[in-house]
Design a protein around this motif. Sequence first.
Motif, PDB file in Angstrom:
ATOM      1  N   UNK A  59      26.654  97.213 162.346  1.00 40.96           N
ATOM      2  CA  UNK A  59      25.480  96.780 163.126  1.00 40.96           C
ATOM      3  C   UNK A  59      25.732  96.911 164.625  1.00 40.96           C
ATOM      4  N   UNK A  60      24.719  97.393 165.335  1.00 39.84           N
ATOM      5  CA  UNK A  60      24.782  97.551 166.787  1.00 39.84           C
ATOM      6  C   UNK A  60      23.866  96.495 167.404  1.00 39.84           C
ATOM      7  N   UNK A  61      24.432  95.517 168.133  1.00 41.75           N
ATOM      8  CA  UNK A  61      23.605  94.429 168.677  1.00 41.75           C
ATOM      9  C   UNK A  61      22.529  94.904 169.648  1.00 41.75           C
ATOM     10  N   UNK A  62      22.786  95.974 170.382  1.00 39.95           N
ATOM     11  CA  UNK A  62      21.794  96.482 171.329  1.00 39.95           C
ATOM     12  C   UNK A  62      20.599  97.089 170.597  1.00 39.95           C
ATOM     13  N   UNK A  63      20.864  97.791 169.510  1.00 41.36           N
ATOM     14  CA  UNK A  63      19.777  98.365 168.713  1.00 41.36           C
ATOM     15  C   UNK A  63      19.010  97.273 167.981  1.00 41.36           C
TER      16      UNK A  63
END
Length: 249
Positions: A59-63
């Motif tokens: 998981x990418x927090x910015x996305x």
Amino acid sequence: MSHLTTTTTATGAVQALGVGVPGYAHPLLAPVEWAELTRPGTPVHWAVLNVAEGPGSRPDPHCLEAAGKLRNAGVRVLGHLDADHGRRPFGEIVSDAHRFLDWYKVDGFYLDRAPADRADLAGTRRVTATLEAVLGGEAHLVLGHGTHPHPGYAEVADQLVTFSGSWVDYRWSQVAEWTADYAEAKFVHLVHGVPRTHLDEALRIARWQGAGTIFFTDRPGRPGQSDQFHTLPGYWDEIVSRIGPGVSE
């Protein structure tokens, strides 16, 4: 063959011409672009989230933050899945779809490089039926053919990308006759290299050919690349003003 410019759906809502964003660069690289999609009144039907040629390995927090802001603004978020013209294994596509749903709570999927031939129709139908099941039957599915596919594909997805290419080719493009049997909401046109002085002409072509969702940009394109769609067109505000408020269903 011309189409009307708006369509009334089964629910009675009017589907106006709007924008579909095929995938901006990562939110850290294109923060202005992602923010523009949440501006009130912006006519965005959906935006594609492409973390790393798919959902990425973690998981990418910015996305996740960008996807959340889009949903809160009423914009559909579609996970990017590469169909590789029908060659990609079924299991890989479904696995990526589950990650998109688990990590980013997507509203549907954009199958890039979707096949267009009749021979691949059954396999594509299997994929789209499974993707609908992954999202509990509420998935918005877009097949990114880039050209007019066999007519049978119109029955296996919500929208078809029937043109993806340059303005030079778009100006002289022809619409397939079978598209007249479907509402404008079914078709998507993605065009790069559209000069500002020809924006009105491009919009007329889209309406004449029956496109319900478009993305026009003045950025030049390169063969086999999609970088031209990673940033806002220089005339974004003009597109927004010409099309008007978006319709989110």
